[in-house]
Design an enzyme around this catalytic site. Structure first.
Site, PDB file in Angstrom:
ATOM      1  N   THR A 136       3.068   1.428   0.327  1.00  0.00           N
ATOM      2  CA  THR A 136       3.524   0.078   0.033  1.00  0.00           C
ATOM      3  C   THR A 136       4.580  -0.372   1.024  1.00  0.00           C
ATOM      4  O   THR A 136       5.325   0.439   1.596  1.00  0.00           O
ATOM      5  CB  THR A 136       4.113   0.010  -1.391  1.00  0.00           C
ATOM      6  OG1 THR A 136       4.727  -1.265  -1.602  1.00  0.00           O
ATOM      7  CG2 THR A 136       5.174   1.079  -1.596  1.00  0.00           C
ATOM      8  N   TYR A 179      10.638   2.574  -8.165  1.00  0.00           N
ATOM      9  CA  TYR A 179       9.292   2.452  -7.593  1.00  0.00           C
ATOM     10  C   TYR A 179       9.308   2.672  -6.082  1.00  0.00           C
ATOM     11  O   TYR A 179       8.486   3.418  -5.533  1.00  0.00           O
ATOM     12  CB  TYR A 179       8.709   1.070  -7.909  1.00  0.00           C
ATOM     13  CG  TYR A 179       7.406   0.794  -7.210  1.00  0.00           C
ATOM     14  CD1 TYR A 179       6.216   1.356  -7.659  1.00  0.00           C
ATOM     15  CD2 TYR A 179       7.360  -0.033  -6.088  1.00  0.00           C
ATOM     16  CE1 TYR A 179       5.014   1.106  -7.010  1.00  0.00           C
ATOM     17  CE2 TYR A 179       6.162  -0.289  -5.438  1.00  0.00           C
ATOM     18  CZ  TYR A 179       4.995   0.281  -5.900  1.00  0.00           C
ATOM     19  OH  TYR A 179       3.804   0.035  -5.249  1.00  0.00           O
TER      20      TYR A 179
END
Length: 364
Positions: A136, A179
């Site tokens: 990501t 995250y």
């Protein structure tokens, strides 16, 4: 324990797609099956919409797709899934910043523990199968050091190189939120298993991917979520001022990149690549809302709330390295892609009316 939902061993040397009932995973599994590959999907089917995607895959490819219903943290399920795999595409993950702030331990166990478990299972096999990881852009942090100016189309970097091409892979890693930490740690494990153990691994640090079979929720998938809210005539909640900019990439183009990386994995092993729509497909949240209004020919209600932790005011992928080394075609223009997704969601709505959901955060 794993729940085998279909015969597991289909064909010789199947390709394993973890999280293969999720949005990108099921699109990749479908492409592989259409190209004649046998595919094993490992998925817990816990997220909304995954059971529907699993049924869709199995109905389209009953002889080529098999399903293992299991958690990526389940060592027995993982061993079964990787046993004959010729390659692994790893999409199974906890995907939401908001969820990681509420349940950081679970976020860690899925994203770090799950990834580590698959890497170890592959390392212990005599045959070292390629491992492609879905990372990501959040590994670059909130990019707060980027000097920005506000234009009519959203935030724009003052640095001319970043403004012209986006954020490059040379950008220092800076993990924010649980995250960001968990995906970043997994990202680094994947790269190090190529360096330390010779496992053919590589990864794509994704920006915003959108397209069919994406059902945006309150946690993830803001392009589809905005469209769903508009179709339901519900207000769109925008966190921040709405001028934040993201580059968006149609899912077919993302699948092309994953397959291209796999084809050349032995030359590209141990490398990280940015994957997104690039500057040509960079839009602000307000720009997308305005486009949806023009497509639907009506105004859309919006509600603004405070910025969320770790949100980037500007993130656009510098994709030149991937385009050069993968030989990728020019990505689908965002207006064309969003219109396509809107029509797909309309058709799905006609078949099964959408249930109301809470607004999503606009993290991208």
């Amino acid at each position: 324990m794993s729940d085998v939902s279909a015969p597991v061993h289909v064909g010789l040397h199947p390709v394993l797609v973890t999280g293969g009932s999720g949005f990108i995973g099921c699109n990749l599994a479908d492409r592989l099956a259409r190209e004649g590959r046998h595919v094993i999907v490992l998925d817990s089917l816990k997220r909304p919409g995954t059971e529907r995607n699993a049924s869709w895959l199995l109905s389209r490819h009953p002889e080529r797709v098999s399903m293992i219903r299991g958690d990526v943290r389940d060592e027995a399920a993982v061993r079964e899934a990787v046993r004959d795999a010729s390659a692994v595409f790893h999409f199974a993950a906890q995907v939401a910043v908001t969820t990681s702030l509420v349940e950081p331990r679970d976020d860690f166990s899925v994203n770090v523990g799950g990834t580590f478990g698959i890497l170890e299972a592959l390392r212990r096999r005599k045959k070292l199968s390629p491992f492609i990881f879905a990372s990501t852009n959040k590994v670059y942090g909130d990019l707060a050091d980027l000097s920005l100016e506000l234009e009519d189309t959203g935030y724009r970097p003052l640095d001319p190189e970043v403004a012209a091409h986006g954020v490059a892979e040379e950008r220092p890693l800076d993990f924010h939120t649980p995250y960001g930490c968990s995906k970043g740690a997994a990202d680094q494990y994947v790269l190090d298993y190529a360096r330390s153990f010779g496992l053919p691994t590589a990864l794509l640090r994704m920006s915003c991917i959108y397209g069919p079979r994406q059902m945006g929720t309150e946690d993830q998938g803001w392009v589809a979520h905005f469209l769903l809210c508009a179709l339901r005539d519900e207000p769109i909640v925008v966190y921040g001022d709405g001028h934040q900019v993201r580059d968006i990439l149609f899912v077919d183009d993302a699948v092309d990149a994953y397959l291209a990386l796999w084809r050349d994995i032995h030359q590209l092993s141990g490398r990280a690549y940015n994957l997104g729509g690039g500057p040509a497909n960079a839009i602000s949240l307000r720009t997308l809302i305005g486009f949806i209004e023009s497509e639907l020919d009506r105004r859309i209600r919006t509600v603004h709330q405070d910025w969320r932790a770790g949100d980037q005011r500007y993130y656009v992928s510098d994709t030149r390295r991937a385009q050069r080394e993968f030989g990728l075609a020019r990505p689908r223009p965002w207006r064309e892609g969003v219109s396509h997704l809107l029509e797909w969601l309309r058709r799905k709505n006609e078949q099964t009316p959408f249930q109301s959901r809470q607004p999503a955060e606009a993290f991208g």
